[in-house]
Design an enzyme around this catalytic site. Structure first.
Site: not given
Length: 128
Positions: A25, A58
């Site tokens: 991430s 993400y």
């Protein structure tokens, strides 16, 4: 027809940290995520202005007001502290909405503080 369009972006964010051992991430100051309408776990594209690297990952929220932009996991191999990046979120729009939608563009300074919020981009516009 459905079209994938830029929904919003954080323009010229400065990477504050990179954590190779995190599971993945990019950590983004939660105030910046809110300004750019990026939700936790939303897919984002990261473009590194320093080395040309592009990656998808993400978003996860970091502490509000901290200015944190931390590349986690494998992204830490491509994005380093001090690099200038663009974080782009996309949306899926029907053809009619895609033709009129104006993405939100959040301009940041070197400390990841918001300097301007604009709707859309103009051809030839340069922001440094």
């Amino acid at each position: 027809m459905w079209r994938i369009m830029m929904k919003s972006k954080l323009h010229r964010a400065t990477v504050t940290a990179a954590d190779l051992n995190y599971i993945g991430s990019i950590t983004i100051d939660s105030d910046l995520m809110a300004a750019a309408d990026i939700l936790p776990n939303e897919k984002v594209q990261v473009v590194d202005n320093n080395n040309g690297a592009r990656l998808e990952t993400y978003a996860i929220p970091g502490p509000a007001g901290s200015g944190v932009i931390c590349a986690n996991g494998a992204a830490a191999r491509l994005v380093q502290p001090g690099d200038i990046i663009i974080i782009i979120a996309y949306g899926i729009f029907d053809d009619r909405e895609a033709r009129t939608y104006q993405p939100r563009v959040i301009f940041l300074d070197a400390r990841n503080k918001i300097t301007a919020v604009k709707k859309g981009e103009q051809p030839g516009q340069v922001w440094v």
